[in-house]
Motif scaffolding. Structure first.
Motif, PDB file in Angstrom:
ATOM      1  N   ASP A   5      68.788 -14.655  95.132  1.00 40.56           N
ATOM      2  CA  ASP A   5      68.504 -16.084  95.110  1.00 40.56           C
ATOM      3  C   ASP A   5      68.460 -16.631  93.697  1.00 40.56           C
ATOM      4  N   THR A   6      68.330 -15.747  92.721  1.00 37.35           N
ATOM      5  CA  THR A   6      68.287 -16.231  91.344  1.00 37.35           C
ATOM      6  C   THR A   6      69.691 -16.417  90.779  1.00 37.35           C
ATOM      7  N   LEU A   7      70.691 -16.233  91.611  1.00 42.90           N
ATOM      8  CA  LEU A   7      72.066 -16.393  91.136  1.00 42.90           C
ATOM      9  C   LEU A   7      72.630 -17.719  91.627  1.00 42.90           C
ATOM     10  N   GLN A  10      78.689 -19.193  92.565  1.00 42.25           N
ATOM     11  CA  GLN A  10      79.822 -18.365  92.129  1.00 42.25           C
ATOM     12  C   GLN A  10      79.370 -16.950  91.791  1.00 42.25           C
ATOM     13  N   GLN A  11      78.218 -16.861  91.164  1.00 43.68           N
ATOM     14  CA  GLN A  11      77.705 -15.531  90.820  1.00 43.68           C
ATOM     15  C   GLN A  11      77.459 -14.722  92.085  1.00 43.68           C
ATOM     16  N   ARG A  12      76.890 -15.399  93.098  1.00 49.73           N
ATOM     17  CA  ARG A  12      76.621 -14.694  94.363  1.00 49.73           C
ATOM     18  C   ARG A  12      77.920 -14.232  95.002  1.00 49.73           C
ATOM     19  N   ALA A  28      81.109 -17.647  77.533  1.00 49.42           N
ATOM     20  CA  ALA A  28      79.930 -16.945  77.019  1.00 49.42           C
ATOM     21  C   ALA A  28      78.663 -17.411  77.718  1.00 49.42           C
ATOM     22  N   GLY A  29      77.766 -16.490  77.945  1.00 54.33           N
ATOM     23  CA  GLY A  29      76.444 -16.823  78.455  1.00 54.33           C
ATOM     24  C   GLY A  29      76.419 -17.329  79.881  1.00 54.33           C
ATOM     25  N   SER A  30      77.499 -17.088  80.632  1.00 53.46           N
ATOM     26  CA  SER A  30      77.562 -17.602  82.000  1.00 53.46           C
ATOM     27  C   SER A  30      77.046 -16.582  83.000  1.00 53.46           C
ATOM     28  N   GLY A  31      76.553 -15.465  82.532  1.00 57.27           N
ATOM     29  CA  GLY A  31      75.933 -14.496  83.440  1.00 57.27           C
ATOM     30  C   GLY A  31      76.868 -13.402  83.918  1.00 57.27           C
ATOM     31  N   LYS A  32      77.914 -13.123  83.162  1.00 54.47           N
ATOM     32  CA  LYS A  32      78.854 -12.061  83.581  1.00 54.47           C
ATOM     33  C   LYS A  32      78.144 -10.710  83.657  1.00 54.47           C
ATOM     34  N   THR A  33      77.444 -10.374  82.592  1.00 53.53           N
ATOM     35  CA  THR A  33      76.764  -9.083  82.571  1.00 53.53           C
ATOM     36  C   THR A  33      75.691  -9.045  83.659  1.00 53.53           C
ATOM     37  N   ARG A  34      75.049 -10.196  83.841  1.00 48.75           N
ATOM     38  CA  ARG A  34      74.037 -10.288  84.894  1.00 48.75           C
ATOM     39  C   ARG A  34      74.648 -10.056  86.274  1.00 48.75           C
ATOM     40  N   VAL A  35      75.855 -10.591  86.488  1.00 48.38           N
ATOM     41  CA  VAL A  35      76.529 -10.369  87.766  1.00 48.38           C
ATOM     42  C   VAL A  35      76.772  -8.872  87.975  1.00 48.38           C
ATOM     43  N   ASP A 249      88.352 -15.836  75.545  1.00 54.17           N
ATOM     44  CA  ASP A 249      87.966 -16.484  74.292  1.00 54.17           C
ATOM     45  C   ASP A 249      87.127 -15.586  73.393  1.00 54.17           C
ATOM     46  N   GLN A 250      86.684 -14.453  73.918  1.00 49.28           N
ATOM     47  CA  GLN A 250      85.855 -13.563  73.104  1.00 49.28           C
ATOM     48  C   GLN A 250      86.569 -12.259  72.756  1.00 49.28           C
ATOM     49  N   SER A 251      87.885 -12.267  72.831  1.00 51.79           N
ATOM     50  CA  SER A 251      88.636 -11.073  72.469  1.00 51.79           C
ATOM     51  C   SER A 251      88.715 -10.966  70.949  1.00 51.79           C
ATOM     52  N   TYR A 282      73.821 -20.329  80.910  1.00 49.75           N
ATOM     53  CA  TYR A 282      72.361 -20.291  81.010  1.00 49.75           C
ATOM     54  C   TYR A 282      71.707 -19.949  79.685  1.00 49.75           C
ATOM     55  N   ARG A 283      72.500 -19.697  78.692  1.00 48.06           N
ATOM     56  CA  ARG A 283      71.947 -19.170  77.446  1.00 48.06           C
ATOM     57  C   ARG A 283      71.550 -20.245  76.440  1.00 48.06           C
ATOM     58  N   SER A 284      72.469 -21.196  76.226  1.00 39.91           N
ATOM     59  CA  SER A 284      72.332 -22.051  75.039  1.00 39.91           C
ATOM     60  C   SER A 284      71.981 -23.493  75.379  1.00 39.91           C
ATOM     61  N   LEU A 561      75.200  -9.959  72.836  1.00 39.43           N
ATOM     62  CA  LEU A 561      73.758 -10.104  72.586  1.00 39.43           C
ATOM     63  C   LEU A 561      73.358 -11.576  72.552  1.00 39.43           C
ATOM     64  N   GLU A 562      72.065 -11.857  72.585  1.00 41.24           N
ATOM     65  CA  GLU A 562      71.587 -13.232  72.450  1.00 41.24           C
ATOM     66  C   GLU A 562      70.272 -13.278  71.678  1.00 41.24           C
ATOM     67  N   PHE A 563      70.092 -14.354  70.903  1.00 44.16           N
ATOM     68  CA  PHE A 563      68.883 -14.536  70.091  1.00 44.16           C
ATOM     69  C   PHE A 563      68.501 -16.019  70.099  1.00 44.16           C
ATOM     70  N   THR A 603      77.900 -18.697  70.136  1.00 41.91           N
ATOM     71  CA  THR A 603      77.342 -18.597  71.487  1.00 41.91           C
ATOM     72  C   THR A 603      76.297 -17.495  71.626  1.00 41.91           C
ATOM     73  N   ARG A 604      75.940 -16.823  70.526  1.00 44.88           N
ATOM     74  CA  ARG A 604      74.812 -15.888  70.587  1.00 44.88           C
ATOM     75  C   ARG A 604      73.493 -16.648  70.571  1.00 44.88           C
ATOM     76  N   ALA A 605      73.552 -17.914  70.102  1.00 45.84           N
ATOM     77  CA  ALA A 605      72.318 -18.679  69.878  1.00 45.84           C
ATOM     78  C   ALA A 605      71.810 -19.311  71.163  1.00 45.84           C
TER      79      ALA A 605
HETATM   80  N1  LIG Z   1      71.706 -17.624  87.572  1.00 47.45           N
HETATM   81  C1  LIG Z   1      70.978 -17.465  86.476  1.00 47.45           C
HETATM   82  N2  LIG Z   1      69.732 -17.951  86.423  1.00 47.45           N
HETATM   83  C2  LIG Z   1      68.981 -17.807  85.295  1.00 47.45           C
HETATM   84  N3  LIG Z   1      69.391 -17.194  84.173  1.00 47.45           N
HETATM   85  C3  LIG Z   1      70.629 -16.686  84.169  1.00 47.45           C
HETATM   86  C4  LIG Z   1      71.488 -16.787  85.304  1.00 47.45           C
HETATM   87  N4  LIG Z   1      72.654 -16.188  84.993  1.00 47.45           N
HETATM   88  C5  LIG Z   1      72.524 -15.726  83.722  1.00 47.45           C
HETATM   89  N5  LIG Z   1      71.319 -16.012  83.216  1.00 47.45           N
HETATM   90  C6  LIG Z   1      70.816 -15.689  81.857  1.00 47.45           C
HETATM   91  O1  LIG Z   1      71.722 -16.217  80.907  1.00 47.45           O
HETATM   92  C7  LIG Z   1      71.844 -15.366  79.784  1.00 47.45           C
HETATM   93  C8  LIG Z   1      73.287 -14.948  79.607  1.00 47.45           C
HETATM   94  O2  LIG Z   1      73.666 -14.045  80.634  1.00 47.45           O
HETATM   95  P1  LIG Z   1      74.670 -12.831  80.379  1.00 47.45           P
HETATM   96  O3  LIG Z   1      74.260 -12.110  79.165  1.00 47.45           O
HETATM   97  O4  LIG Z   1      74.804 -12.096  81.644  1.00 47.45           O
HETATM   98  O5  LIG Z   1      75.989 -13.675  80.077  1.00 47.45           O
HETATM   99  P2  LIG Z   1      77.445 -13.162  79.723  1.00 47.45           P
HETATM  100  O6  LIG Z   1      78.395 -14.031  80.465  1.00 47.45           O
HETATM  101  O7  LIG Z   1      77.531 -11.719  79.929  1.00 47.45           O
HETATM  102  O8  LIG Z   1      77.515 -13.533  78.165  1.00 47.45           O
HETATM  103  P3  LIG Z   1      78.500 -12.928  77.040  1.00 47.45           P
HETATM  104  O9  LIG Z   1      79.834 -13.565  77.278  1.00 47.45           O
HETATM  105  O10 LIG Z   1      77.910 -13.399  75.760  1.00 47.45           O
HETATM  106  O11 LIG Z   1      78.514 -11.453  77.220  1.00 47.45           O
HETATM  107  C9  LIG Z   1      70.943 -14.183  80.057  1.00 47.45           C
HETATM  108  O12 LIG Z   1      69.719 -14.402  79.397  1.00 47.45           O
HETATM  109  C10 LIG Z   1      70.796 -14.208  81.566  1.00 47.45           C
HETATM  110  O13 LIG Z   1      69.595 -13.611  81.986  1.00 47.45           O
END
Ligand SMILES: Nc1ncnc2c1ncn2[C@@H]1O[C@H](COP(=O)(O)OP(=O)(O)OP(=O)(O)O)[C@@H](O)[C@H]1O
Ligand SMILES: [Mg+2]
Length: 736
Positions: A5-7, A10-12, A28-35, A249-251, A282-284, A561-563, A603-605
């Motif tokens: 439910d936290t996705l 599209q992520q789901r 970047a930061g769209s949750g790929k690694t999270r998926v 875009d991150q190659s 979700y990052r920046s 990474l992210e900071f 996009t690390r920020a």
């Molecule tokens: N559906 C969501 N709800 C809340 N936070 C999310 C969600 N999806 C991703 N995030 C958060 O957004 C941030 C970026 O996610 P993630 O690192 O998976 O992105 P990424 O696409 O792999 O980025 P990169 O291209 O930089 O590798 C993380 O802190 C992650 O926990």
């Protein structure tokens, strides 16, 4: 509520699509690694896939560690059976099991770049290749590119008919590969190439891994090269359950053979691929995201993407141009210090990013001065230090005496009076009889050319053989301690009684710590296992979890990474984009790669992004005057607040004088940041208003004294040289 439910939708969709090829292409930061991590959880918990059948590949050990952690949190029982691994460690595990099928022994050694260079030296000597014309490093680079495209020495040779220069490379490649094999050693590129070779020549092995890894996932797919692509392709051939995520875009690894086409052509390589795009970041903050989008928009030939966020607008991006790189570093360090002081964040919320490793030095100096803890990612790797390499060479010799390089490294450490002529004769004998260097050592008595010097070799061989015979009874740490005692390595350093020797002793102690930690964490610790772990430590691994320090690293290391706060420094033409890219054969293409790197950095920020640059900068001891980077100009001014540092003439002159002083300090040996052990003076015997004497600048009056963590920064108005700032411990000012 379930974890799914936290996705977002599209992520789901991506998480629930478990069968067949799946390409997730997103910014970047769209949750790929999270998926990926949620997908692993879903496969295990909902689809009842055996965790053992899942393989997730990431790019760095750091990323693998983070993914492992996230999977452990999401999945209860069985998470540790999932293989989360880098390409290289995956291949090592496969090869340790099966490489004997393609003509190597399973206790092979992995060569790092230093080992490769020594081996190439040896190859050039043997083939009479003039290393003034063909540099070892360029030969190795050519070989590496060939391996990244799976071109073996024979194929290489066939392709270069008639090209004299390339023919030389082909010869070197052939001999280099022959020697690697006879040393039972692999270089990093071999790890992938040999695994592919193994799969191609042994269908039963491949089939075993088809069954083993029913579900494959690859993060940062945009940075795979031809060999890695082939490897994944082979592994996924039977069940097609392959999910790759990436962002064209991150190659940023084209120089290592990464092929952006791999992502653009994924749909061609795997029929009926499902493509999912993620568009919410979700990052920046909005400002950061919009700025990054505007910059990357200047690249042509990309898959169009729109990335948006529901996050707050945030503060504008801050752009500062400074007079010198020292002021730039002063600002960054000051800003971090004030953030922590004001309770706005921790040191670990801050990352300082730059284009090349060498840029870290000035930041290090300022951080040391301010007493701020920091971690340098990259730079001189612990395992590249002499004392560490020596002791590891002992361990390698004991583990695998086929490794000629290791044996040669330590045969005279400590000095055993074995001369170069003797070594040359032993090598000749080994070459002639097609045996390893160590085996020839064992036969020293029978080598006629050696005559009496054979007696000098014997104790060494005896020593190694004794330790080897003890191997079944000693733990790795006991073995290491025995080596240290018997060779007198630390004893000699103690006798040296210098600060440098002390540093080396500390490093050795750290190595012992490392072995002990390994023994505690490994299931069944072995010498080979330890050496393998060490060989795979990438630079990024020096980033420990949970500690509170500022991170300094190159843009390349920052991927994934992210900071909260990111300082993107050195935003200057000629530095970023790099001089090399601007003056390459195809600048347009190279600048696009630099722009992708800039996009990665921005996009690390999460909350705050600072872009900084300097008008003057020292590069290899020379002052460079660089204009502001084009990437800054690509950020719409609406999103950016520029804090221009307009200086009047007088101030400028003063700054230049300070800069000259800093330059002198910078060039002096004492400023080597790695040996930067300033002892804080026990108070100073002068104060503000006192007249002091400086060895070079003469007389002056102390204008200010600032106390830093480890030293004092003293500002002096000199009668003839003007105002200068200096560290007390270096300036050696005398009160008059
Ligand atoms: N559906 C969501 N709800 C809340 N936070 C999310 C969600 N999806 C991703 N995030 C958060 O957004 C941030 C970026 O996610 P993630 O690192 O998976 O992105 P990424 O696409 O792999 O980025 P990169 O291209 O930089 O590798 C993380 O802190 C992650 O926990
Ligand atoms: Mg990621």
């Amino acid at each position: 509520m379930s974890i799914y439910d936290t996705l977002n939708e599209q992520q789901r969709e991506a998480v629930f699509h478990t069968e067949g090829p799946l390409l997730i292409l997103a910014g970047a930061g769209s949750g790929k690694t999270r998926v990926l991590t949620h997908r692993i959880a879903y496969l295990i918990e909902e689809q009842h896939v055996n965790p053992w059948n899942i393989l997730a590949i990431t790019f760095t050990n750091k990323a693998a560690g983070e993914m492992r952690e996230r999977v452990d949190q999401l999945v209860g029982f069985g998470a540790d059976s999932v293989w989360v691994s880098t390409f290289h460690s995956l291949c090592v595990r496969i090869l340790r099991r099966y490489i004997d099928r393609i003509g190597y022994g399973t206790s092979f050694t992995i060569y790092d770049s230093d080992d490769q260079k020594s081996l190439m030296k040896e190859v050039c000597r043997k083939l009479n290749i003039d290393t003034k014309i063909y540099k070892e490093r360029s030969l190795l680079a050519a070989i590496s590119s060939a391996k990244n495209e799976l071109v073996n020495p024979m194929e290489f040779e066939l392709n270069v008919l008639g090209d004299f220069g390339k023919k030389k490379i082909a010869e070197a490649y052939k001999e280099y590969q022959r020697q690697l094999q006879s040393n039972n050693a692999l270089d990093f590129d071999d790890l992938i190439m040999k695994t592919v070779e193994l799969f191609q020549t042994c269908p039963d092995v491949l089939d075993y891994y088809h069954e083993r890894f029913r579900y494959l996932m690859v993060d940062e797919y945009q940075d795979t090269n031809g060999a890695q692509f082939q490897l994944i392709h082979l592994l996924a051939r039977k069940y097609h359950n392959l999910c790759v995520v990436g962002d064209d875009d991150q190659s940023i690894y084209k120089f290592r053979g990464a092929n952006i086409e791999n992502i653009l052509n994924f749909e061609k390589a795997f029929a009926d691929t499902k493509v999912i795009k993620l568009e919410q970041n979700y990052r920046s903050t909005q400002n950061i995201l919009n700025a990054a989008n505007e910059v990357i928009r200047n690249n042509t030939g990309r898959k169009a993407k729109t990335l948006w966020t529901e996050n707050e607008e945030g503060t504008p991006i801050l752009f500062h141009q400074f007079q010198t790189s020292f002021e730039e570093a002063e600002f960054v360090v000051g800003d971090i210090a004030s953030k922590v002081r004001e309770g706005e964040g921790e040191y670990s919320d801050c990352a300082v990013l730059y284009r090349t490793n060498a840029q870290s030095r000035v930041f290090e100096e300022k951080l040391v001065f301010a007493g701020i803890p920091y971690k340098l990612v990259g730079g001189v790797n612990f395992y590249a230090r002499k004392e560490i390499k020596d002791l590891l060479a002992y361990l390698k010799t004991i583990d695998n005496a086929l490794d000629d390089l290791a044996v040669r490294r330590i045969i005279n450490v400590p000095k055993r009076g074995i001369g170069a002529t003797t070594l040359g004769r032993i090598q000749d004998y080994a070459d002639e009889h097609e045996m390893s260097f160590y085996d020839a050592l064992k036969l020293a008595d029978e080598i006629p050319a050696l005559s009496r010097s054979a007696s000098k070799v014997k104790p060494f061989v005896l020593f190694i053989q004794t330790l080897r015979s003890k191997l079944p009874f000693l733990s790795v740490s006991e073995l290491l301690k025995e080596i240290i005692d018997e060779t007198g390595y630390v004893r000699d350093l103690v006798a040296e009684d210098t600060e440098e020797a002390q540093g080396r002793i500390e490093n050795i102690e750290e190595l012992v710590n490392k072995v002990v930690t390994y023994e505690e964490s490994a299931e069944s610790p072995t010498l080979s296992g330890f050496l393998e772990e060490v060989a795979l430590v990438a630079d990024i691994d020096s980033l420990e979890e949970g500690s509170n320090y500022v991170v300094l690293m190159t843009l390349h290391s920052a991927k994934g990474l992210e900071f909260p706060n990111v300082y993107l420094t050195g935003m200057e033409e000629g530095l970023f984009p790099s001089y090399m890219s601007l003056h390459s054969d195809d600048p347009e293409k190279e600048i696009e790669e630099e722009r992708r790197l800039c996009y990665v950095g921005m996009t690390r920020a999460m909350k705050k992004l600072y872009l900084t640059c300097a008008r003057q900068r020292l590069v290899r001891g020379e002052v460079q005057y660089n204009p502001v980077s084009r990437f800054i100009k690509e950020v719409p001014s609406l999103l950016m607040e520029s804090a221009g540092h307009k200086t009047d003439k007088l101030k400028e002159a003063q700054k230049n004088a300070a800069y000259a002083a800093a330059k002198t300090a910078f060039k002096s040996k004492a400023f080597e940041p790695r040996q930067f052990t300033v002892k804080k003076s026990e108070g100073l015997d002068y104060g503000v208003g006192d007249t002091v004497q400086h060895i070079k600048f003469g007389r002056g009056v102390v204008a200010a004294i600032v106390e830093g963590g480890k030293d004092y920064e003293v500002t002096v108005d000199f009668e003839s040289a003007g105002r200068k700032k200096m560290f007390a411990s270096f300036a050696k000012l005398k009160k008059v």
